[in-house]
Design a protein around this motif. Sequence first.
Motif, short mmCIF file in Angstrom:
data_model
loop_
_atom_site.label_atom_id
_atom_site.label_comp_id
_atom_site.label_asym_id
_atom_site.label_seq_id
_atom_site.Cartn_x
_atom_site.Cartn_y
_atom_site.Cartn_z
N GLU A 273 1.04 -1.28 0.21
CA GLU A 273 -0.06 -0.24 0.08
C GLU A 273 0.89 1.37 -0.10
O GLU A 273 0.41 2.17 -0.78
N ALA B 3 2.32 1.54 -3.45
CA ALA B 3 1.36 2.12 -4.56
C ALA B 3 1.22 3.49 -4.32
O ALA B 3 0.67 4.40 -5.23
N PHE C 299 0.69 -10.29 -5.40
CA PHE C 299 0.09 -8.83 -5.60
C PHE C 299 -0.38 -8.76 -7.16
O PHE C 299 -0.23 -7.73 -7.85
N GLN D 42 -3.09 -5.91 -7.92
CA GLN D 42 -2.70 -4.59 -7.78
C GLN D 42 -1.84 -4.42 -9.20
O GLN D 42 -1.92 -3.18 -9.59
N GLU E 48 -4.19 -4.11 -12.08
CA GLU E 48 -4.90 -2.64 -11.92
C GLU E 48 -4.13 -1.44 -12.18
O GLU E 48 -4.82 -0.35 -12.33
N ARG F 192 -1.87 -0.32 -10.00
CA ARG F 192 -1.52 0.46 -8.98
C ARG F 192 0.09 0.32 -8.66
O ARG F 192 0.56 1.07 -8.07
N LEU F 193 0.45 -0.96 -9.09
CA LEU F 193 1.87 -1.40 -8.70
C LEU F 193 2.58 -1.89 -9.99
O LEU F 193 1.88 -2.38 -10.94
#
Length: 293
Positions: free
Chosen positions: A224, A227, A240, A243, A246, A248-249
């Motif tokens: 988190e 990200a 992950f 993520q 998506e 995000r990472l």
Amino acid sequence: MDRPDIPLNALRVFEVAMRQGSFTKAAIELRVTQAAVSHQIARLEDLLGAALFLRTSQGLVPTDEGRLLFPVLEHGFDAMARTLDRLNGRRDVEVLKVGVNTTFALGWLVPRLPAFRLAHPEIDLRISTNNNRVEILREGLDMAIRFGTGGWTGHDAIPLLDAPLSPLCAPDLAARLTGPADLAGMDLLRSYRSGEWPGWFASLGLPCPPLTGPVFDSSVALAELAAGGAGVALLPVAMFDAQIAEGRLVRPFGASVTAGRYFLAWPSDRPQGPAMTAFARWITAQATAPQDD
């Protein structure tokens, strides 16, 4: 078989105190005073003519007699609980308590749990999450999924998944990285496993830059923070995937290092009942299935 007067209440208090590792915690679970716990333990020790605990500055340390008695009581109380459940109308349900590393739970296990419940309606699976520091007996668990090497004293363990570690960060930060050496100028987010970043740099033949800042005991927290742009985290990439999908990472480099793997573990002296056996078989099959299944 003739049975002497069995001090059931004292035995129950001892079982909880052993599992909790503390008279105070045992008192909380049993909803009595700490003095009442101490009294019952002293009574049991007097009846047996043997000490069950050593009181030290580090807390309670079980004696050899205590270690001998505990698994017998634990198994006996568990068997009584299962029988009472059946008499109370839960004839076909067996409770299974599994502690799970939080990263593994969120990144891999939870999406698969509906399939387990569908395949095994006879098992009431109860999951509790942890930061990988778990004591199966003291926490009243049957099994645990842990990250590491598998060499836990007094436990049997079967490997589930490899978990290579690789840097992950926010897309904006990844755009500024042209090679691993660029990480020397970045904030490197750290877990409590201090050898991870040095091991990753060593695998590339690079010196590890100074590591400063707070230390975290959760890969989920590290992810988190990464990200959100707080720095670069060294994480088990397979946990992950969501993520990354998506956006995000981002994984800026393909290099990875292996610091351990995920295992299913349980106390060596605990016989595997039907629920433990079924769960072990199911999760092993899930872990070895092709990824696109």
